[in-house]
Enzyme design. Structure first.
Site, PDB file in Angstrom:
ATOM      1  CB  CYS A  83      -0.899   0.002   1.130  1.00  0.00           C
ATOM      2  SG  CYS A  83      -1.603   1.486   1.690  1.00  0.00           S
ATOM      3  CD  GLU A  84       0.077   5.233  -3.882  1.00  0.00           C
ATOM      4  OE1 GLU A  84      -0.885   6.048  -4.450  1.00  0.00           O
ATOM      5  OE2 GLU A  84       0.950   4.770  -5.050  1.00  0.00           O
ATOM      6  CG  HIS A  85      -2.279   5.558   0.592  1.00  0.00           C
ATOM      7  ND1 HIS A  85      -3.394   5.068   0.053  1.00  0.00           N
ATOM      8  CD2 HIS A  85      -2.229   6.671  -0.074  1.00  0.00           C
ATOM      9  CE1 HIS A  85      -3.595   5.544  -1.102  1.00  0.00           C
ATOM     10  NE2 HIS A  85      -2.899   6.747  -0.889  1.00  0.00           N
ATOM     11  CG  HIS A  86      -1.171   3.057   5.711  1.00  0.00           C
ATOM     12  ND1 HIS A  86      -1.972   3.043   5.030  1.00  0.00           N
ATOM     13  CD2 HIS A  86      -1.378   4.002   6.769  1.00  0.00           C
ATOM     14  CE1 HIS A  86      -3.129   3.797   5.431  1.00  0.00           C
ATOM     15  NE2 HIS A  86      -2.318   4.517   6.555  1.00  0.00           N
ATOM     16  CD  GLN A 124      -7.438  -4.606  -4.399  1.00  0.00           C
ATOM     17  OE1 GLN A 124      -6.842  -4.743  -3.175  1.00  0.00           O
ATOM     18  NE2 GLN A 124      -8.458  -5.381  -4.865  1.00  0.00           N
ATOM     19  CG  HIS A 152      -5.665  -3.501   1.180  1.00  0.00           C
ATOM     20  ND1 HIS A 152      -5.110  -2.444   0.434  1.00  0.00           N
ATOM     21  CD2 HIS A 152      -6.415  -4.158   0.225  1.00  0.00           C
ATOM     22  CE1 HIS A 152      -5.442  -2.500  -0.940  1.00  0.00           C
ATOM     23  NE2 HIS A 152      -6.283  -3.674  -0.859  1.00  0.00           N
ATOM     24  CB  CYS A 154      -2.869  -0.181   5.680  1.00  0.00           C
ATOM     25  SG  CYS A 154      -3.823  -0.149   4.103  1.00  0.00           S
TER      26      CYS A 154
END
Length: 194
Positions: A83-86, A124, A152, A154
């Site tokens: 996940c690019e955010h976490h 995703q 996910h 996250c």
């Protein structure tokens, strides 16, 4: 036909990544002098590099001499991405299908295409679309369909803490998008049965 699919590989400085991992872990209060943690920054940097290092491959296809025009579907292709955010893993499966036109694809190439696009931090939704668009560009089939189903971490291990929650995304192109019966067939066959 065997076009070489080469992934873009940024310049990687594993020593700098290891130093940064050590700084991050120390800032989070871990004692990196403990025997069990001494090599953790190195292992952490290399593990993240492995998860983000796509491998190129030859997209082997063959002339569709028999004129096969029915759905070809490979289900349950493993997906492992970040996940690019976490920067936490998302793990699941992809179901990838296509309606052949002039060429048919070596089946293992569908799994390689998923792996290629999985090895980078992302959403995703972007992963699902990237696989479908890449197959459309390289193979020029009558239709392409991709369904990704993933957990996910996250969301399951932190934040909402919703263990077992899975996210489904789809991308359908060409006849699989425009023809209702072809679309229904793909989505029905791609659906995981209990």
């Amino acid at each position: 036909m065997r076009p070489r699919i080469v992934a873009e590989r940024p310049v990687v400085d594993l020593e700098a990544a290891e130093a940064a991992a050590a700084d991050l872990l120390a800032a989070l209060g871990l004692d990196l002098t403990q025997e069990s943690l001494v090599d953790t920054p190195r292992r952490m940097a290399r593990a993240l590099h492995e998860l983000m290092a796509p491998e190129g491959f030859e997209l082997t296809s063959f002339a569709n001499e028999e004129g096969y025009d029915e759905l070809v579907l490979v289900r349950d292709i493993p997906v492992r991405s970040l996940c690019e955010h976490h920067m936490l893993p998302l793990v699941g499966v992809a179901h990838v299908g296509y309606l052949p036109d002039r060429r048919i694809l070596g089946l293992s190439k569908l799994a390689r295409m998923v792996d290629l696009h999985s090895r980078r931090p992302q959403t995703q939704e972007r992963l699902t679309t990237a696989v479908a668009d890449h197959l459309r560009r390289e193979l020029a089939p009558a239709g392409v369909g991709v369904v990704v189903e993933a957990e996910h971490t996250c969301m399951t291990l932190r934040g909402a803490r919703a263990p077992g929650a899975r996210t489904l995304t789809s991308a359908v192109l060409g006849r699989l998008r425009d023809d209702p019966s072809s679309r229904a067939e793909f989505l029905s066959l791609a659906r995981r049965l209990p």
